[in-house]
Design a protein around this motif. Structure first.
Motif, PDB file in Angstrom:
ATOM      1  N   PHE A  55     -17.400   9.039   0.591  1.00  0.00           N
ATOM      2  CA  PHE A  55     -16.039   8.501   0.592  1.00  0.00           C
ATOM      3  C   PHE A  55     -15.352   8.790   1.923  1.00  0.00           C
ATOM      4  CE2 PHE A  55     -15.230   8.872  -4.302  1.00  0.00           C
ATOM      5  CZ  PHE A  55     -16.370   8.144  -4.546  1.00  0.00           C
ATOM      6  N   ILE A  56     -14.453   7.893   2.327  1.00  0.00           N
ATOM      7  CA  ILE A  56     -13.694   8.083   3.562  1.00  0.00           C
ATOM      8  C   ILE A  56     -12.221   7.788   3.281  1.00  0.00           C
ATOM      9  CG2 ILE A  56     -13.350   7.339   5.939  1.00  0.00           C
ATOM     10  CD1 ILE A  56     -16.293   6.401   5.904  1.00  0.00           C
ATOM     11  N   ILE A  57     -11.370   8.738   3.631  1.00  0.00           N
ATOM     12  CA  ILE A  57      -9.937   8.532   3.502  1.00  0.00           C
ATOM     13  C   ILE A  57      -9.364   8.149   4.860  1.00  0.00           C
ATOM     14  CG2 ILE A  57      -9.365  10.974   3.886  1.00  0.00           C
ATOM     15  CD1 ILE A  57      -7.070  10.618   1.849  1.00  0.00           C
ATOM     16  N   SER A  58      -8.394   7.244   4.854  1.00  0.00           N
ATOM     17  CA  SER A  58      -7.745   6.843   6.103  1.00  0.00           C
ATOM     18  C   SER A  58      -6.301   6.471   5.794  1.00  0.00           C
ATOM     19  CB  SER A  58      -8.485   5.664   6.749  1.00  0.00           C
ATOM     20  OG  SER A  58      -8.486   4.529   5.890  1.00  0.00           O
ATOM     21  N   ARG A  59      -5.526   6.344   6.844  1.00  0.00           N
ATOM     22  CA  ARG A  59      -4.134   5.986   6.649  1.00  0.00           C
ATOM     23  C   ARG A  59      -3.683   5.029   7.741  1.00  0.00           C
ATOM     24  NH1 ARG A  59      -0.930  11.343   6.326  1.00  0.00           N
ATOM     25  NH2 ARG A  59       0.856   9.921   6.256  1.00  0.00           N
ATOM     26  N   ASP A  60      -2.735   4.178   7.411  1.00  0.00           N
ATOM     27  CA  ASP A  60      -2.123   3.263   8.370  1.00  0.00           C
ATOM     28  C   ASP A  60      -0.617   3.424   8.203  1.00  0.00           C
ATOM     29  OD1 ASP A  60      -1.073   1.154   9.827  1.00  0.00           O
ATOM     30  OD2 ASP A  60      -2.674  -0.223   9.286  1.00  0.00           O
ATOM     31  N   ASN A  61      -0.053   4.288   9.012  1.00  0.00           N
ATOM     32  CA  ASN A  61       1.370   4.595   8.863  1.00  0.00           C
ATOM     33  C   ASN A  61       2.251   3.379   9.166  1.00  0.00           C
ATOM     34  OD1 ASN A  61       0.885   7.264   8.102  1.00  0.00           O
ATOM     35  ND2 ASN A  61       0.959   7.994  10.224  1.00  0.00           N
ATOM     36  N   ALA A  62       1.796   2.519  10.051  1.00  0.00           N
ATOM     37  CA  ALA A  62       2.581   1.333  10.394  1.00  0.00           C
ATOM     38  C   ALA A  62       2.753   0.416   9.181  1.00  0.00           C
ATOM     39  CB  ALA A  62       1.917   0.573  11.536  1.00  0.00           C
ATOM     40  N   LYS A  63       1.738   0.409   8.302  1.00  0.00           N
ATOM     41  CA  LYS A  63       1.793  -0.412   7.095  1.00  0.00           C
ATOM     42  C   LYS A  63       2.251   0.387   5.878  1.00  0.00           C
ATOM     43  CE  LYS A  63      -1.809  -3.647   8.527  1.00  0.00           C
ATOM     44  NZ  LYS A  63      -3.118  -4.244   8.201  1.00  0.00           N
ATOM     45  N   ASN A  64       2.516   1.671   6.078  1.00  0.00           N
ATOM     46  CA  ASN A  64       2.908   2.544   4.968  1.00  0.00           C
ATOM     47  C   ASN A  64       1.868   2.537   3.856  1.00  0.00           C
ATOM     48  OD1 ASN A  64       5.233   3.867   5.756  1.00  0.00           O
ATOM     49  ND2 ASN A  64       6.417   3.151   4.015  1.00  0.00           N
ATOM     50  N   MET A  65       0.608   2.622   4.264  1.00  0.00           N
ATOM     51  CA  MET A  65      -0.489   2.604   3.302  1.00  0.00           C
ATOM     52  C   MET A  65      -1.552   3.628   3.660  1.00  0.00           C
ATOM     53  SD  MET A  65      -1.059  -1.477   2.668  1.00  0.00           S
ATOM     54  CE  MET A  65      -2.068  -1.205   1.203  1.00  0.00           C
ATOM     55  N   PHE A  66      -2.301   4.048   2.661  1.00  0.00           N
ATOM     56  CA  PHE A  66      -3.513   4.797   2.921  1.00  0.00           C
ATOM     57  C   PHE A  66      -4.595   4.329   1.977  1.00  0.00           C
ATOM     58  CE2 PHE A  66      -3.237   8.166  -0.417  1.00  0.00           C
ATOM     59  CZ  PHE A  66      -1.898   8.075  -0.765  1.00  0.00           C
ATOM     60  N   PHE A  67      -5.831   4.722   2.299  1.00  0.00           N
ATOM     61  CA  PHE A  67      -6.979   4.068   1.697  1.00  0.00           C
ATOM     62  C   PHE A  67      -8.072   5.083   1.327  1.00  0.00           C
ATOM     63  CE2 PHE A  67      -5.229   0.110   3.070  1.00  0.00           C
ATOM     64  CZ  PHE A  67      -4.642   0.398   4.299  1.00  0.00           C
ATOM     65  N   LEU A  68      -8.927   4.652   0.423  1.00  0.00           N
ATOM     66  CA  LEU A  68     -10.130   5.417   0.103  1.00  0.00           C
ATOM     67  C   LEU A  68     -11.294   4.435   0.052  1.00  0.00           C
ATOM     68  CD1 LEU A  68     -11.209   8.266  -0.611  1.00  0.00           C
ATOM     69  CD2 LEU A  68     -11.108   7.536  -3.011  1.00  0.00           C
ATOM     70  N   GLN A  69     -12.153   4.518   1.053  1.00  0.00           N
ATOM     71  CA  GLN A  69     -13.378   3.719   1.073  1.00  0.00           C
ATOM     72  C   GLN A  69     -14.452   4.476   0.315  1.00  0.00           C
ATOM     73  OE1 GLN A  69     -14.021   0.569   2.392  1.00  0.00           O
ATOM     74  NE2 GLN A  69     -15.995   0.787   1.357  1.00  0.00           N
ATOM     75  N   MET A  70     -14.977   3.862  -0.727  1.00  0.00           N
ATOM     76  CA  MET A  70     -15.971   4.526  -1.578  1.00  0.00           C
ATOM     77  C   MET A  70     -17.280   3.764  -1.473  1.00  0.00           C
ATOM     78  SD  MET A  70     -13.646   5.423  -4.919  1.00  0.00           S
ATOM     79  CE  MET A  70     -13.502   3.717  -5.429  1.00  0.00           C
ATOM     80  N   ARG A  87     -12.871  -0.296  -2.126  1.00  0.00           N
ATOM     81  CA  ARG A  87     -11.837   0.275  -1.259  1.00  0.00           C
ATOM     82  C   ARG A  87     -10.534   0.309  -2.045  1.00  0.00           C
ATOM     83  NH1 ARG A  87      -8.547  -2.084   3.860  1.00  0.00           N
ATOM     84  NH2 ARG A  87      -8.430  -0.192   5.141  1.00  0.00           N
ATOM     85  N   LEU A  88     -10.048   1.514  -2.265  1.00  0.00           N
ATOM     86  CA  LEU A  88      -8.768   1.687  -2.926  1.00  0.00           C
ATOM     87  C   LEU A  88      -7.659   1.736  -1.887  1.00  0.00           C
ATOM     88  CD1 LEU A  88      -9.624   4.431  -5.566  1.00  0.00           C
ATOM     89  CD2 LEU A  88      -9.892   1.950  -5.729  1.00  0.00           C
ATOM     90  N   SER A  89      -6.518   1.189  -2.253  1.00  0.00           N
ATOM     91  CA  SER A  89      -5.345   1.217  -1.389  1.00  0.00           C
ATOM     92  C   SER A  89      -4.194   1.878  -2.125  1.00  0.00           C
ATOM     93  CB  SER A  89      -4.928  -0.199  -0.996  1.00  0.00           C
ATOM     94  OG  SER A  89      -5.948  -0.859  -0.291  1.00  0.00           O
ATOM     95  N   ALA A 121     -13.821  16.716  -1.023  1.00  0.00           N
ATOM     96  CA  ALA A 121     -14.542  17.520  -1.998  1.00  0.00           C
ATOM     97  C   ALA A 121     -16.021  17.536  -1.622  1.00  0.00           C
ATOM     98  CB  ALA A 121     -14.363  16.930  -3.389  1.00  0.00           C
ATOM     99  N   GLU A 122     -16.613  18.685  -1.691  1.00  0.00           N
ATOM    100  CA  GLU A 122     -18.022  18.828  -1.287  1.00  0.00           C
ATOM    101  C   GLU A 122     -18.930  17.954  -2.151  1.00  0.00           C
ATOM    102  OE1 GLU A 122     -17.721  23.431   0.361  1.00  0.00           O
ATOM    103  OE2 GLU A 122     -19.162  22.884  -1.192  1.00  0.00           O
ATOM    104  N   SER A 123     -18.551  17.711  -3.381  1.00  0.00           N
ATOM    105  CA  SER A 123     -19.404  16.960  -4.301  1.00  0.00           C
ATOM    106  C   SER A 123     -19.598  15.501  -3.879  1.00  0.00           C
ATOM    107  CB  SER A 123     -18.804  17.006  -5.712  1.00  0.00           C
ATOM    108  OG  SER A 123     -17.517  16.416  -5.715  1.00  0.00           O
ATOM    109  N   LEU A 124     -18.753  15.004  -2.964  1.00  0.00           N
ATOM    110  CA  LEU A 124     -18.849  13.603  -2.569  1.00  0.00           C
ATOM    111  C   LEU A 124     -20.013  13.319  -1.641  1.00  0.00           C
ATOM    112  CD1 LEU A 124     -15.130  12.656  -1.970  1.00  0.00           C
ATOM    113  CD2 LEU A 124     -16.514  12.339  -4.021  1.00  0.00           C
ATOM    114  N   ALA A 125     -20.525  14.348  -0.999  1.00  0.00           N
ATOM    115  CA  ALA A 125     -21.687  14.204  -0.112  1.00  0.00           C
ATOM    116  C   ALA A 125     -21.489  13.112   0.931  1.00  0.00           C
ATOM    117  CB  ALA A 125     -22.946  13.922  -0.939  1.00  0.00           C
TER     118      ALA A 125
END
Length: 125
Positions: A67-82, A19-21, A60-64
């Protein structure tokens, strides 16, 4: 303006997960469309996931669907679950933001103004 810092990269075995932040500072992240890109040395930076200010996502279609992108505006962060990572996912991953991005530019490098320094993801088989 917004400043972006990625974290969460590292080494993982094939089929594993990471999980990238991306932490934002400066302006409230809620004002920005954001995205994740990746780049392999010698290749173009590739847009892989985006989420706009309304929460609309694009991948991207290649990800099949791995991956899931999400955001938490209250924490001023977004994420990439791989998930189900593959050796071909090995790359430097960058987060990006822009005040407004046209629908057709959501996964294009030219659509974004602010960038993080990148975090390396290495997947071994």
């Amino acid at each position: 303006q917004v400043q972006l810092v990625e974290s969460g990269g590292g080494s993982v075995q094939s089929a594993g997960s990471l999980r990238l932040s991306c932490a934002a500072s400066g302006d409230p992240l809620s004002r920005y469309a954001v995205a994740w890109f990746r780049q392999i040395p010698g290749k173009e930076r590739e847009g892989i996931a985006a989420i706009d200010t309304d929460g609309v996502t694009e991948y991207a279609e290649s990800l099949a669907g791995r991956f899931i992108i999400s955001r938490d505006n209250a924490k001023n962060m977004f994420f990439l679950q791989m998930n189900n990572l593959r050796s071909e996912d090995t790359a430097m991953y960058f987060c990006a933001a822009v005040g407004y991005v046209a629908r057709w530019s959501r996964l294009k490098r030219s659509g974004y103004m602010y960038w993080g320094q990148g975090t390396q993801v290495t997947v071994s088989s």
